[in-house]
Design an enzyme around this catalytic site. Structure first.
Site, PDB file in Angstrom:
ATOM      1  N   ASP A  76       0.855  -1.182   0.000  1.00 10.48           N
ATOM      2  CA  ASP A  76       0.000   0.000   0.000  1.00 10.48           C
ATOM      3  C   ASP A  76       0.889   1.228   0.000  1.00 10.48           C
ATOM      4  O   ASP A  76       1.977   1.221   0.599  1.00 10.48           O
ATOM      5  CB  ASP A  76      -0.913   0.012   1.229  1.00 10.48           C
ATOM      6  CG  ASP A  76      -2.023  -1.029   1.160  1.00 10.48           C
ATOM      7  OD1 ASP A  76      -2.407  -1.412   0.041  1.00 10.48           O
ATOM      8  OD2 ASP A  76      -2.500  -1.456   2.219  1.00 10.48           O
ATOM      9  N   ASP A  85      -6.931  -1.455  -4.701  1.00 12.07           N
ATOM     10  CA  ASP A  85      -7.988  -1.096  -3.745  1.00 12.07           C
ATOM     11  C   ASP A  85      -8.910  -0.031  -4.330  1.00 12.07           C
ATOM     12  O   ASP A  85     -10.132  -0.075  -4.151  1.00 12.07           O
ATOM     13  CB  ASP A  85      -7.376  -0.561  -2.444  1.00 12.07           C
ATOM     14  CG  ASP A  85      -6.556  -1.594  -1.709  1.00 12.07           C
ATOM     15  OD1 ASP A  85      -6.818  -2.797  -1.869  1.00 12.07           O
ATOM     16  OD2 ASP A  85      -5.639  -1.184  -0.964  1.00 12.07           O
TER      17      ASP A  85
END
Length: 196
Positions: A106, A122
């Protein structure tokens, strides 16, 4: 989509320092490289293998289900969902600490919008869910047709019933009268008028 996600993640891993905020647009957009063993918002961090299994099931289901899609919008939703699920699944399968337990890379941080740190996969999953909800609300079917609202359905049912009733009236009016065995047989009608 998967190539974009994996390519950007490779650049992040190679070039960004782990855990250090890199401002892009002040506090509006920051890059912050972290590894997430759990789901969104670091939920269930000790159950990475469960998310690997669920992601695999989602990918297989989308591939099997995709043959029924005839709507461009539903194809877009499932394509974005498939790409996002595959992007994160590849991280879970092939990144450290091991197969099926890998941590997802991330790196996008938007503190003004949400406290989570996320990635391109995402983002595609979230956008696909928003479009999914809109399609359901708008009544768009998988084949692209629109489902009737309850009001439209009642109107259609009422229209069909009145059409059926008028068809029945026409059918009754066009049927020949049944011969009455008591009627005269000499060409006169039942009131005695000459039919000729």
């Amino acid at each position: 989509m998967v190539a974009l996600d994996q390519g950007v993640k490779a650049l992040v891993v190679a070039n960004l320092p782990y855990g250090t905020v890199v401002p892009v647009l002040g506090n509006a957009l920051q890059l912050l490289y972290v590894r997430n063993p759990g789901a969104a918002f670091s939920f269930a961090v000790n159950m990475t293998w469960v998310f690997s299994i669920v992601s695999t099931a989602v990918v297989v289901a989308i591939i099997v289900f995709a043959r029924r899609i005839r709507s461009m919008w539903w194809a877009l939703v499932l394509g974005m969902l498939l790409g996002g699920a595959l992007g994160n699944l590849l991280d879970r399968l092939f990144r450290e600490p091991g197969f099926g337990r890998g941590h997802v890379v991330d790196f996008i941080s938007t503190p003004w919008m949400m406290p989570a740190i996320y990635n391109i996969a995402d983002s595609f999953i979230c956008i696909s869910m928003v479009i999914f909800v809109l399609l359901v609300i708008l009544g768009v079917n998988l084949d692209g047709t629109r489902a009737l609202s309850a009001k439209q359905q009642r109107r259609a049912d009422g229209s069909a019933a009145s059409t059926a009733a008028s068809d029945a009236d026409v059918s009754r009016a066009s049927r020949p009268l049944v011969d009455d065995p008591r009627a005269p047989r000499d060409g006169r009608d039942s009131l005695g008028h000459d039919a000729t």
